[in-house]
Design a protein around this motif. Structure first.
Motif, PDB file in Angstrom:
ATOM      1  N   ASP A  62      13.333  -1.872  -0.586  1.00 20.06           N
ATOM      2  CA  ASP A  62      12.107  -2.132   0.185  1.00 20.06           C
ATOM      3  C   ASP A  62      11.762  -3.618   0.158  1.00 20.06           C
ATOM      4  OD1 ASP A  62      11.931   0.570   0.741  1.00 20.06           O
ATOM      5  OD2 ASP A  62      10.283   0.956  -0.682  1.00 20.06           O
ATOM      6  N   ASN A  63      11.880  -4.233  -1.010  1.00 24.46           N
ATOM      7  CA  ASN A  63      11.592  -5.667  -1.127  1.00 24.46           C
ATOM      8  C   ASN A  63      12.568  -6.494  -0.293  1.00 24.46           C
ATOM      9  OD1 ASN A  63       9.433  -5.219  -2.817  1.00 24.46           O
ATOM     10  ND2 ASN A  63      10.582  -5.641  -4.690  1.00 24.46           N
ATOM     11  N   GLU A  64      13.826  -6.098  -0.300  1.00 25.72           N
ATOM     12  CA  GLU A  64      14.839  -6.801   0.494  1.00 25.72           C
ATOM     13  C   GLU A  64      14.536  -6.667   1.978  1.00 25.72           C
ATOM     14  OE1 GLU A  64      18.064  -9.111   1.483  1.00 25.72           O
ATOM     15  OE2 GLU A  64      17.141  -8.821  -0.475  1.00 25.72           O
ATOM     16  N   GLU A  65      14.113  -5.487   2.402  1.00 25.01           N
ATOM     17  CA  GLU A  65      13.762  -5.256   3.807  1.00 25.01           C
ATOM     18  C   GLU A  65      12.563  -6.122   4.205  1.00 25.01           C
ATOM     19  OE1 GLU A  65      12.148  -1.583   6.508  1.00 25.01           O
ATOM     20  OE2 GLU A  65      13.674  -1.141   4.980  1.00 25.01           O
ATOM     21  N   LYS A  66      11.553  -6.197   3.354  1.00 20.86           N
ATOM     22  CA  LYS A  66      10.378  -7.035   3.633  1.00 20.86           C
ATOM     23  C   LYS A  66      10.771  -8.503   3.723  1.00 20.86           C
ATOM     24  CE  LYS A  66       6.857  -4.108   1.531  1.00 20.86           C
ATOM     25  NZ  LYS A  66       5.925  -3.950   0.408  1.00 20.86           N
ATOM     26  N   ARG A  67      11.645  -8.932   2.826  1.00 22.68           N
ATOM     27  CA  ARG A  67      12.105 -10.323   2.830  1.00 22.68           C
ATOM     28  C   ARG A  67      12.812 -10.644   4.132  1.00 22.68           C
ATOM     29  NH1 ARG A  67      16.393 -13.155   2.280  1.00 22.68           N
ATOM     30  NH2 ARG A  67      17.750 -11.447   1.736  1.00 22.68           N
ATOM     31  N   ARG A  68      13.658  -9.730   4.607  1.00 27.71           N
ATOM     32  CA  ARG A  68      14.377  -9.938   5.871  1.00 27.71           C
ATOM     33  C   ARG A  68      13.410 -10.002   7.049  1.00 27.71           C
ATOM     34  NH1 ARG A  68      19.145  -5.697   4.794  1.00 27.71           N
ATOM     35  NH2 ARG A  68      20.359  -6.969   3.379  1.00 27.71           N
ATOM     36  N   GLU A  69      12.404  -9.122   7.029  1.00 22.42           N
ATOM     37  CA  GLU A  69      11.414  -9.121   8.102  1.00 22.42           C
ATOM     38  C   GLU A  69      10.637 -10.428   8.126  1.00 22.42           C
ATOM     39  OE1 GLU A  69       8.960  -5.671   7.484  1.00 22.42           O
ATOM     40  OE2 GLU A  69      10.531  -4.283   8.121  1.00 22.42           O
ATOM     41  N   GLU A  70      10.289 -10.938   6.920  1.00 25.18           N
ATOM     42  CA  GLU A  70       9.555 -12.202   6.845  1.00 25.18           C
ATOM     43  C   GLU A  70      10.417 -13.359   7.307  1.00 25.18           C
ATOM     44  OE1 GLU A  70       8.243 -12.440   2.809  1.00 25.18           O
ATOM     45  OE2 GLU A  70       6.686 -10.906   3.091  1.00 25.18           O
ATOM     46  N   GLU A  71      11.689 -13.363   6.972  1.00 25.73           N
ATOM     47  CA  GLU A  71      12.603 -14.430   7.418  1.00 25.73           C
ATOM     48  C   GLU A  71      12.769 -14.378   8.926  1.00 25.73           C
ATOM     49  OE1 GLU A  71      16.262 -14.066   5.302  1.00 25.73           O
ATOM     50  OE2 GLU A  71      15.450 -14.957   3.478  1.00 25.73           O
TER      51      GLU A  71
END
Length: 176
Positions: free
Chosen positions: A163-172
């Motif tokens: 989930d954290n990785e997905e959020k990071r990708r969305e923010e990038e």
């Protein structure tokens, strides 16, 4: 010659006189078997995950811890003496656990491996200690809780990290 054999037999009987009746035999068997079985359960979980400390190691740690508290209590040791025995078990298992921990793999010195195995051996000793002291229900509940931790936490951590990785990708992706 008969007197010699009678003396030998009498000495052997005296050496095995620590268990005086069927009730005591049952108590010893239940406590030691409980420790061995619960150690095997945790060991099987670790072995099924390909870890180095498996069924036999966990069984022996649990059984040894149980015996370390069972024998002195059968000999009439008081609570203070048993407290010192338990302190010795904890320290001894600490050394055993330290042997399972490896730091670094050459280039990556921040990588630590074996902490869960060490903690599992420590928990197994605690479970064996509880069983050896006649706290079988406590030992059983502790085993179930340890299995829950070992079985569910890796999945939970994996989900949180995903989930954290997905959020990071969305923010990038939103920053571009």
């Amino acid at each position: 010659m008969e007197a010699l054999w009678a003396t030998v037999v009498s000495a052997i009987q005296a050496e095995f006189a620590d268990i005086t009746d069927e009730r005591e035999v049952t108590r010893v068997l239940v406590r030691l078997l409980m420790a061995a079985v619960l150690g095997a359960v945790l060991g099987f979980e670790r072995e099924s995950k390909g870890k180095s400390a498996g069924v036999r190691t966990h069984m022996l740690v649990s059984l040894g811890a149980a015996l370390f508290v069972l024998a002195p209590s059968m000999a009439g040791a008081d609570e203070q003496a048993l407290s010192r025995v338990i302190q010795g078990i904890v320290a001894g298992i600490g050394f055993l656990g330290a042997g399972t921990i490896l730091k670094g793999n050459g280039r990556d010195t921040s990588h630590v491996k074996g902490l869960t195995t060490a903690a599992g051996l420590w928990m197994t000793a605690a479970i064996g200690t509880a069983a050896g002291m006649g706290r079988e229900a406590t030992a059983l509940i502790s085993t179930v809780l340890a299995l829950l931790v070992l079985g569910t936490m890796p999945k939970l951590v994996e989900k949180v990290e995903a989930d954290n990785e997905e959020k990071r990708r969305e923010e990038e992706g939103g920053e571009r």
